[in-house]
Design a protein around this motif. Structure first.
Motif, PDB file in Angstrom:
ATOM      1  N   LEU A  71      20.961   0.896  -1.136  1.00 42.82           N
ATOM      2  CA  LEU A  71      20.632  -0.466  -0.700  1.00 42.82           C
ATOM      3  C   LEU A  71      20.404  -1.356  -1.926  1.00 42.82           C
ATOM      4  O   LEU A  71      20.880  -2.493  -1.985  1.00 42.82           O
ATOM      5  N   LEU A  72      19.702  -0.829  -2.922  1.00 37.96           N
ATOM      6  CA  LEU A  72      19.443  -1.627  -4.128  1.00 37.96           C
ATOM      7  C   LEU A  72      20.757  -1.975  -4.819  1.00 37.96           C
ATOM      8  O   LEU A  72      20.927  -3.096  -5.316  1.00 37.96           O
ATOM      9  N   ASP A  73      21.713  -1.034  -4.843  1.00 35.26           N
ATOM     10  CA  ASP A  73      23.025  -1.324  -5.428  1.00 35.26           C
ATOM     11  C   ASP A  73      23.710  -2.485  -4.713  1.00 35.26           C
ATOM     12  O   ASP A  73      24.458  -3.244  -5.314  1.00 35.26           O
ATOM     13  N   ARG A  74      23.451  -2.596  -3.436  1.00 42.25           N
ATOM     14  CA  ARG A  74      24.087  -3.680  -2.674  1.00 42.25           C
ATOM     15  C   ARG A  74      23.393  -5.016  -2.903  1.00 42.25           C
ATOM     16  O   ARG A  74      24.064  -6.044  -2.994  1.00 42.25           O
ATOM     17  N   ILE A  75      22.056  -5.002  -2.987  1.00 43.10           N
ATOM     18  CA  ILE A  75      21.395  -6.328  -2.993  1.00 43.10           C
ATOM     19  C   ILE A  75      20.945  -6.835  -4.369  1.00 43.10           C
ATOM     20  O   ILE A  75      20.796  -8.026  -4.554  1.00 43.10           O
ATOM     21  N   VAL A  76      20.748  -5.946  -5.327  1.00 45.28           N
ATOM     22  CA  VAL A  76      20.184  -6.420  -6.610  1.00 45.28           C
ATOM     23  C   VAL A  76      21.167  -7.285  -7.422  1.00 45.28           C
ATOM     24  O   VAL A  76      20.763  -8.324  -7.960  1.00 45.28           O
ATOM     25  N   PRO A  77      22.471  -6.904  -7.519  1.00 43.64           N
ATOM     26  CA  PRO A  77      23.385  -7.737  -8.311  1.00 43.64           C
ATOM     27  C   PRO A  77      23.368  -9.194  -7.821  1.00 43.64           C
ATOM     28  O   PRO A  77      23.342  -9.447  -6.614  1.00 43.64           O
ATOM     29  N   GLY A  78      23.354 -10.115  -8.769  1.00 43.78           N
ATOM     30  CA  GLY A  78      23.326 -11.530  -8.406  1.00 43.78           C
ATOM     31  C   GLY A  78      21.921 -12.110  -8.440  1.00 43.78           C
ATOM     32  O   GLY A  78      21.741 -13.331  -8.420  1.00 43.78           O
ATOM     33  N   HIS A  79      20.909 -11.257  -8.473  1.00 39.62           N
ATOM     34  CA  HIS A  79      19.538 -11.758  -8.612  1.00 39.62           C
ATOM     35  C   HIS A  79      19.135 -11.739 -10.090  1.00 39.62           C
ATOM     36  O   HIS A  79      19.626 -10.902 -10.853  1.00 39.62           O
ATOM     37  N   ASP A  80      18.239 -12.668 -10.453  1.00 38.88           N
ATOM     38  CA  ASP A  80      17.839 -12.674 -11.869  1.00 38.88           C
ATOM     39  C   ASP A  80      16.470 -12.067 -12.113  1.00 38.88           C
ATOM     40  O   ASP A  80      16.080 -11.859 -13.260  1.00 38.88           O
ATOM     41  N   ALA A  81      15.717 -11.759 -11.041  1.00 38.63           N
ATOM     42  CA  ALA A  81      14.412 -11.112 -11.244  1.00 38.63           C
ATOM     43  C   ALA A  81      13.980 -10.375  -9.979  1.00 38.63           C
ATOM     44  O   ALA A  81      14.338 -10.765  -8.864  1.00 38.63           O
ATOM     45  N   ILE A  82      13.216  -9.317 -10.184  1.00 40.24           N
ATOM     46  CA  ILE A  82      12.526  -8.645  -9.072  1.00 40.24           C
ATOM     47  C   ILE A  82      11.028  -8.738  -9.331  1.00 40.24           C
ATOM     48  O   ILE A  82      10.559  -8.422 -10.429  1.00 40.24           O
ATOM     49  N   VAL A  83      10.296  -9.199  -8.318  1.00 41.87           N
ATOM     50  CA  VAL A  83       8.832  -9.190  -8.379  1.00 41.87           C
ATOM     51  C   VAL A  83       8.388  -8.144  -7.358  1.00 41.87           C
ATOM     52  O   VAL A  83       8.607  -8.305  -6.154  1.00 41.87           O
ATOM     53  N   HIS A  84       7.785  -7.079  -7.867  1.00 45.88           N
ATOM     54  CA  HIS A  84       7.576  -5.887  -7.027  1.00 45.88           C
ATOM     55  C   HIS A  84       6.147  -5.801  -6.489  1.00 45.88           C
ATOM     56  O   HIS A  84       5.224  -5.386  -7.194  1.00 45.88           O
ATOM     57  N   TYR A  85       6.001  -6.183  -5.210  1.00 52.56           N
ATOM     58  CA  TYR A  85       4.707  -6.089  -4.524  1.00 52.56           C
ATOM     59  C   TYR A  85       4.647  -4.887  -3.583  1.00 52.56           C
ATOM     60  O   TYR A  85       3.555  -4.435  -3.245  1.00 52.56           O
ATOM     61  N   ALA A  86       5.799  -4.427  -3.094  1.00 54.22           N
ATOM     62  CA  ALA A  86       5.786  -3.411  -2.027  1.00 54.22           C
ATOM     63  C   ALA A  86       5.009  -2.182  -2.461  1.00 54.22           C
ATOM     64  O   ALA A  86       5.194  -1.667  -3.556  1.00 54.22           O
ATOM     65  N   ALA A  87       4.119  -1.734  -1.584  1.00 51.70           N
ATOM     66  CA  ALA A  87       3.335  -0.536  -1.880  1.00 51.70           C
ATOM     67  C   ALA A  87       2.634  -0.092  -0.611  1.00 51.70           C
ATOM     68  O   ALA A  87       2.474  -0.873   0.334  1.00 51.70           O
ATOM     69  N   GLU A  88       2.225   1.156  -0.606  1.00 54.27           N
ATOM     70  CA  GLU A  88       1.160   1.566   0.294  1.00 54.27           C
ATOM     71  C   GLU A  88      -0.111   1.153  -0.435  1.00 54.27           C
ATOM     72  O   GLU A  88      -0.329   1.543  -1.592  1.00 54.27           O
ATOM     73  N   SER A  89      -0.970   0.368   0.238  1.00 52.66           N
ATOM     74  CA  SER A  89      -2.010  -0.343  -0.512  1.00 52.66           C
ATOM     75  C   SER A  89      -3.450   0.008  -0.143  1.00 52.66           C
ATOM     76  O   SER A  89      -4.379  -0.527  -0.760  1.00 52.66           O
ATOM     77  N   HIS A  90      -3.646   0.879   0.869  1.00 54.78           N
ATOM     78  CA  HIS A  90      -5.033   1.039   1.329  1.00 54.78           C
ATOM     79  C   HIS A  90      -5.640   2.382   0.913  1.00 54.78           C
ATOM     80  O   HIS A  90      -5.155   3.450   1.297  1.00 54.78           O
ATOM     81  N   ASN A  91      -6.728   2.303   0.154  1.00 54.10           N
ATOM     82  CA  ASN A  91      -7.388   3.511  -0.370  1.00 54.10           C
ATOM     83  C   ASN A  91      -7.734   4.525   0.722  1.00 54.10           C
ATOM     84  O   ASN A  91      -7.502   5.721   0.551  1.00 54.10           O
ATOM     85  N   ASP A  92      -8.316   4.067   1.823  1.00 50.82           N
ATOM     86  CA  ASP A  92      -8.736   5.016   2.867  1.00 50.82           C
ATOM     87  C   ASP A  92      -7.538   5.778   3.426  1.00 50.82           C
ATOM     88  O   ASP A  92      -7.617   6.981   3.688  1.00 50.82           O
TER      89      ASP A  92
END
Ligand code: NAD
Ligand code: TDX
Length: 339
Positions: A71-92
């Protein structure tokens, strides 16, 4: 201050989550020339409603997993930056089941770094102050960019791991990368599993709020809008290869925050339950953000915490259809843990 990097077409991972969606709103509002592709798996924490209504010619949603290299191979080309927020975020959640944290936070970051390397894309990594472990209540110190890593929970250890990957990719492959480590965010669109929205929605439901341990653990609160402006500053003006700590001098202990919520919602300040403490519960976080302020001229705007809390309470009152579907399952999970 002039921008040294002028992104036009960025990918924001996790843009349907709490902080990512606030960043997307910020970019659409403040930076009219920028197109945003949101890449989000829509886990329990992701909600497309968070970015609904934004102009279609400015924001596109791609539903998918950051671990998916094809999927990244399909969508990343043509973009000039990635800002990476995606995560599992909850300690509990990470204590109950660490597996998705290792997958998304570590493997997902690795895949994005590889895609950025392959297509020569600028990368900004959104991380947390929890990578530095905790401080004692009576310690005058605050975290700086030089503080050694000492994560405590499965969540924070996977975030620390991902930061290490970014540093290695920057040094070894010359990836144009930056990292920011921010303190606890609050504001609209935060999932009801997190401390402030959990207590606000409990009070709305006539349920007593739940405080862990002795309630004296300190968090360094920042409004999510200030986090967004700081990330934009680092993305466009930060020095490549550098780390910037983001914080707004908002240290408060949990019981003080809870009493403020109760007071602002017209309840007695002792109308809450003490519940089982979180295993390994970090005592105190505190950020020294002077590098960001000095080098990039950033300053927080939402410095009135009680005012911000009042606005957040109003937001949850006005957006019950947004949070209601997640509330019951979240509380059932906590009840099973004695929390
Ligand atoms: P959140 O849980 O509200 O949102 C996470 C988003 O990521 C969701 O939209 C979810 O669907 C998406 N996601 C999860 N796994 C994915 C995957 N494999 N592929 C694609 N998308 C996926 O989290 P948040 O509180 O908004 O935190 C966002 C980022 O900010 C995280 O990296 C977190 O570590 C960091 N951070 C959070 C805080 C805080 O106070 N919440 C503070 C500092 C840093
Ligand atoms: O019901 C509760 N009662 C309570 O006392 C909950 C949910 C939490 N707490 C305490 C635990 C913490 O000391 O409140 C504090 C804040 O808890 P969380 O909202 O779970 O946040 P925290 O564990 O501090 O982590 C948050 O900030 C750093 C985010 O979830 C992380 O993604 C971010 O990296």
């Amino acid at each position: 201050m002039s921008e040294t990097f002028e992104p036009r077409n960025i990918i924001v991972t996790g843009g349907c989550g709490f902080i990512g969606s606030n960043f997307v709103h910020h970019v659409v509002r403040e930076h009219p020339g920028v197109h945003v592709t949101v890449l989000d798996k829509l886990t329990y924490a992701g909600n497309p409603e968070n970015i609904a209504g934004l102009p279609e010619d400015r924001v596109e949603l791609v539903v998918g997993d950051v671990c998916d290299a094809e999927l990244l191979d399909r969508i990343v080309p043509g973009h000039d930056a990635i800002v990476h927020y995606a995560a599992e975020s909850h300690n509990d959640n990470s204590i109950a089941d660490p597996e998705p944290f290792v997958q998304t936070n570590v493997v997902g970051t690795y895949r994005l770094l590889e895609a950025c390397r392959k297509y020569d894309v600028r990368y900004h990594h959104v991380s947390t102050d929890e990578v530095y472990g905790d401080l004692a209540l009576d310690d005058p110190a605050r975290f700086t960019e030089e503080t050694p890593y000492r994560p405590s929970s499965p969540y924070s250890s996977t975030k620390a791991s991902s930061d290490m990957l970014v540093r290695a990719w920057a040094r070894t492959y010359g990836l144009r990368a930056t990292i920011s480590n921010c303190s606890n965010n609050y504001g609209p669109y935060q999932h009801v599993e997190k401390f402030i929205p959990r207590q606000i929605t409990n009070v709305i439901d006539g349920v007593r709020p739940k405080l862990y341990g002795d309630g004296r653990n300190v968090r360094d609160w920042i409004h999510t809008e200030d986090h967004s402006s700081a990330v934009w500053a680092v993305l466009t003006r930060g020095r490549i290869g550098e780390t910037y700590l983001i914080g707004a001098d908002g240290e408060r202990d949990n019981i003080t925050v809870l009493r403020a919520i109760l007071r602002l919602m017209g309840r007695p300040e002792d109308d809450f339950d003490w519940v089982r403490d979180r295993p390994g519960h970090d005592r105190r976080y505190a950020i020294d953000s002077s590098k960001l302020r000095r080098e990039l001229g950033w300053a927080p705007r939402h410095t009135d915490f009680e005012g911000g809390l009042e606005a957040t309470i109003a937001w949850y009152h006005e957006h019950e259809p947004w949070w209601r579907p997640a509330k019951e399952a979240t509380e059932a999970k906590y009840a099973a843990q004695g929390q």
